[in-house]
Design a protein around this motif. Structure first.
Motif, short mmCIF file in Angstrom:
data_model
loop_
_atom_site.label_atom_id
_atom_site.label_comp_id
_atom_site.label_asym_id
_atom_site.label_seq_id
_atom_site.Cartn_x
_atom_site.Cartn_y
_atom_site.Cartn_z
N ARG A 9 0.83 -1.21 0.00
CA ARG A 9 0.00 0.00 0.00
C ARG A 9 0.87 1.26 0.00
NH1 ARG A 9 -2.12 -3.54 3.71
NH2 ARG A 9 -4.23 -4.32 3.28
N GLY A 10 0.46 2.22 -0.84
CA GLY A 10 1.19 3.47 -0.91
C GLY A 10 2.34 3.48 -1.88
N ASP A 11 2.75 2.31 -2.38
CA ASP A 11 3.85 2.27 -3.35
C ASP A 11 3.43 2.95 -4.65
OD1 ASP A 11 5.26 0.90 -1.49
OD2 ASP A 11 5.34 -1.00 -2.58
N VAL A 12 4.37 3.61 -5.29
CA VAL A 12 4.11 4.27 -6.57
C VAL A 12 4.90 3.52 -7.65
CG1 VAL A 12 4.27 6.40 -7.89
CG2 VAL A 12 3.76 6.49 -5.43
N ILE A 13 4.19 3.13 -8.72
CA ILE A 13 4.84 2.41 -9.81
C ILE A 13 4.73 3.21 -11.11
CG2 ILE A 13 4.46 0.15 -8.80
CD1 ILE A 13 2.09 -0.21 -10.70
N ASP A 14 5.68 2.99 -12.00
CA ASP A 14 5.67 3.61 -13.32
C ASP A 14 5.54 2.48 -14.34
OD1 ASP A 14 6.49 6.29 -14.89
OD2 ASP A 14 7.39 4.55 -15.88
N VAL A 15 4.57 2.62 -15.28
CA VAL A 15 4.27 1.54 -16.23
C VAL A 15 4.48 2.03 -17.66
CG1 VAL A 15 2.55 -0.11 -17.04
CG2 VAL A 15 2.58 0.58 -14.63
N THR A 16 5.26 1.26 -18.43
CA THR A 16 5.48 1.54 -19.84
C THR A 16 5.20 0.27 -20.64
OG1 THR A 16 7.20 3.17 -19.33
CG2 THR A 16 7.16 2.29 -21.57
N ILE A 17 4.48 0.42 -21.79
CA ILE A 17 4.18 -0.74 -22.62
C ILE A 17 4.81 -0.57 -24.00
CG2 ILE A 17 2.03 -1.30 -21.42
CD1 ILE A 17 0.49 0.00 -23.70
N THR A 48 -1.22 3.43 -34.61
CA THR A 48 -1.55 4.77 -35.11
C THR A 48 -0.63 5.84 -34.54
OG1 THR A 48 -3.14 5.07 -33.30
CG2 THR A 48 -3.97 4.17 -35.38
N THR A 49 0.31 5.45 -33.73
CA THR A 49 1.23 6.42 -33.12
C THR A 49 2.59 6.36 -33.80
OG1 THR A 49 2.02 4.87 -31.45
CG2 THR A 49 0.06 6.15 -30.91
N ASN A 50 3.35 7.41 -33.61
CA ASN A 50 4.68 7.46 -34.21
C ASN A 50 5.68 6.57 -33.49
OD1 ASN A 50 3.83 9.33 -36.13
ND2 ASN A 50 4.24 11.06 -34.76
N SER A 51 5.41 6.28 -32.21
CA SER A 51 6.33 5.47 -31.42
C SER A 51 5.67 4.16 -31.04
CB SER A 51 6.74 6.23 -30.15
OG SER A 51 7.50 5.42 -29.31
N LYS A 52 6.49 3.14 -30.89
CA LYS A 52 5.98 1.84 -30.45
C LYS A 52 6.07 1.69 -28.94
CE LYS A 52 5.05 0.40 -34.56
NZ LYS A 52 3.64 0.23 -34.97
N THR A 53 6.36 2.79 -28.27
CA THR A 53 6.47 2.80 -26.81
C THR A 53 5.46 3.79 -26.23
OG1 THR A 53 8.84 2.32 -26.92
CG2 THR A 53 8.01 3.18 -24.85
N LEU A 54 4.76 3.39 -25.18
CA LEU A 54 3.78 4.27 -24.56
C LEU A 54 3.92 4.19 -23.04
CD1 LEU A 54 1.29 6.13 -24.67
CD2 LEU A 54 -0.14 4.06 -24.63
N ASN A 55 4.22 5.33 -22.45
CA ASN A 55 4.29 5.39 -20.99
C ASN A 55 2.90 5.66 -20.44
OD1 ASN A 55 4.77 7.42 -18.38
ND2 ASN A 55 6.15 5.66 -18.43
N LEU A 56 2.36 4.72 -19.68
CA LEU A 56 1.01 4.87 -19.14
C LEU A 56 0.97 5.82 -17.95
CD1 LEU A 56 -0.27 1.17 -19.31
CD2 LEU A 56 -0.47 3.00 -21.02
N GLY A 57 2.11 6.10 -17.35
CA GLY A 57 2.15 7.02 -16.22
C GLY A 57 2.46 6.33 -14.92
N ARG A 58 2.25 7.07 -13.83
CA ARG A 58 2.53 6.55 -12.49
C ARG A 58 1.22 6.26 -11.77
NH1 ARG A 58 7.77 9.90 -10.12
NH2 ARG A 58 9.19 9.34 -11.84
#
Length: 380
Positions: A82-90, A101-111
């Motif tokens: 609980r309370g941990d903050v994670i960063d997710v990238t796909i 449809t995007t210029n990059s094949k990488t998408l950072n979903l956020g924290r």
């Protein structure tokens, strides 16, 4: 004959006591400890230990483990809580996936923050229970959730903050506070750096770690020089930084008497004399300039005999006086090698003629003079 009477009186009075700002050279040579009458050794500067290793005494006993008593391989638990903050990238390497449809094949979903129930809600995959899961396990679940909407999905989950597994840094630092531990396995110097660094010099800074009921301390310069003192930290460790800059006192016939702070192992006697402005030409006895020092002595015997925590260091002190004859030019070279220690007292005694002049002044003031006749007190 009458002229000899005041002189004889001055000689007798001077033998008993003379007005002075402090002890005379004779007093210092005969100084003894108040309770034992043991004479305090007066050592010529030429016979004094010189250099940093000789002039300074360790601020800790040889058997003092310091912070190394905290044995730990560092914090390695990466499970999410609980309370941990994670960063997710796909990632998606396919041509027809969600990122086509995007210029990059990488998408950072956020924290995302793990809520009180142990869940996080992620785009594309929805609400996921992550309590006690590892980042790698969550990555696999994200990839599984993306199947069907991505051709060859991949995911990276990084733990950004773990507030529940933090440490507290307080005291003489520029930015005290609570800081999270990461997979980098923070150590003591890392914690001090996170808090903006210590405010004082390493030699005058003490670092104390409190871990549960255990407590240990070491000077910052010792931690910087001994890798085993720079221990790994664990969740809820308290790191306290205390500053106590070394200082020396300059008393007597100096141009600028007072207390002066300095950095440990970085002040010679020559520099200290300069800090005090040098000796007063019209007062000081350049042949009798002294350094008073309480030399620390460490012993384990006293505690062992008393049955109190055998093996713990017992610290006492042994006074010693170093004499410097500034009329001897060779002493100027020695003063550049003699290191000042915390608590040293530099004393410049008065020249004998100065004290004699004071005595004459006192005598002159004490001689009774005839009262002047009152105004208009002529005869009847």
């Amino acid at each position: 004959m009458r002229k000899l009477v005041p002189i004889a009186f001055l000689v007798v009075l001077g033998a008993c006591a003379s007005p002075s700002d402090g002890p005379s050279a004779t007093n210092i040579r005969n100084a003894s400890l108040p309770n034992s009458n043991e004479k305090i050794p007066v050592v010529e500067l030429a016979d004094a230990p010189l250099g940093i290793m000789g002039a300074t005494t360790m601020s800790y006993a040889s058997n003092d483990a310091g912070l190394s008593s905290f044995r730990s391989g560092g914090y390695v638990d990466s499970r999410l809580r609980r309370g941990d903050v994670i960063d997710v990238t796909i990632f998606d390497t396919g041509e027809e996936g969600i990122l086509s449809t995007t210029n990059s094949k990488t998408l950072n979903l956020g924290r995302f923050t793990v809520d009180e129930s142990g869940f996080v809600t992620l785009p594309f995959v929805g609400r996921q229970r992550v309590m006690e899961s590892s980042p790698e396990a969550l990555q696999s679940r994200i990839v599984a959730g993306l199947k069907g909407s991505a051709v060859n999905p991949q995911a990276v989950v990084s733990v950004v903050e773990k507030p529940a597994n933090g440490i507290t840094v307080n005291g003489n630092v520029r930015a005290p506070g609570r800081f999270p531990l990461t997979a980098r396995k923070e150590r003591v110097l890392d914690a001090i750096a996170l808090a903006g660094g210590a405010s004082g010099a390493p030699g005058g800074t003490t670092v104390t770690i409190v871990r549960g009921k255990q407590r240990a301390s070491a000077s910052l310069d010792r931690i910087m020089n001994e890798d085993r003192q720079n221990v790994y930290l664990l969740p809820d460790d308290q790191v306290m930084i205390e500053g106590d800059s070394p200082s020396f006192m300059a008393l007597g016939a100096f141009k600028s008497a007072g207390e002066f702070e300095f950095e440990k192992d970085k002040l010679t006697l020559a520099q200290a004399l300069g800090r005090a402005g040098g000796l007063l030409d019209d007062r000081a006895d350049a042949r009798n300039f002294y350094v008073f020092r309480n030399q620390p002595v460490y012993s384990d015997a006293a505690f062992a005999k008393a049955g109190k925590n055998p093996g713990a260091p017992f610290v006492t002190s042994k006074p010693v006086i170093y004499r410097v004859n500034l009329k001897d030019v060779s002493n100027f070279a020695l003063m550049q090698q003699f290191q000042v220690q915390d608590g040293d007292i530099l004393y410049a005694s008065n020249a004998g003629l100065v004290d004699a002049a004071k005595l004459i002044t006192v005598f002159q003031k004490s001689v009774a003079t005839a009262a002047a006749p009152p105004p208009g007190g002529g005869g009847n």
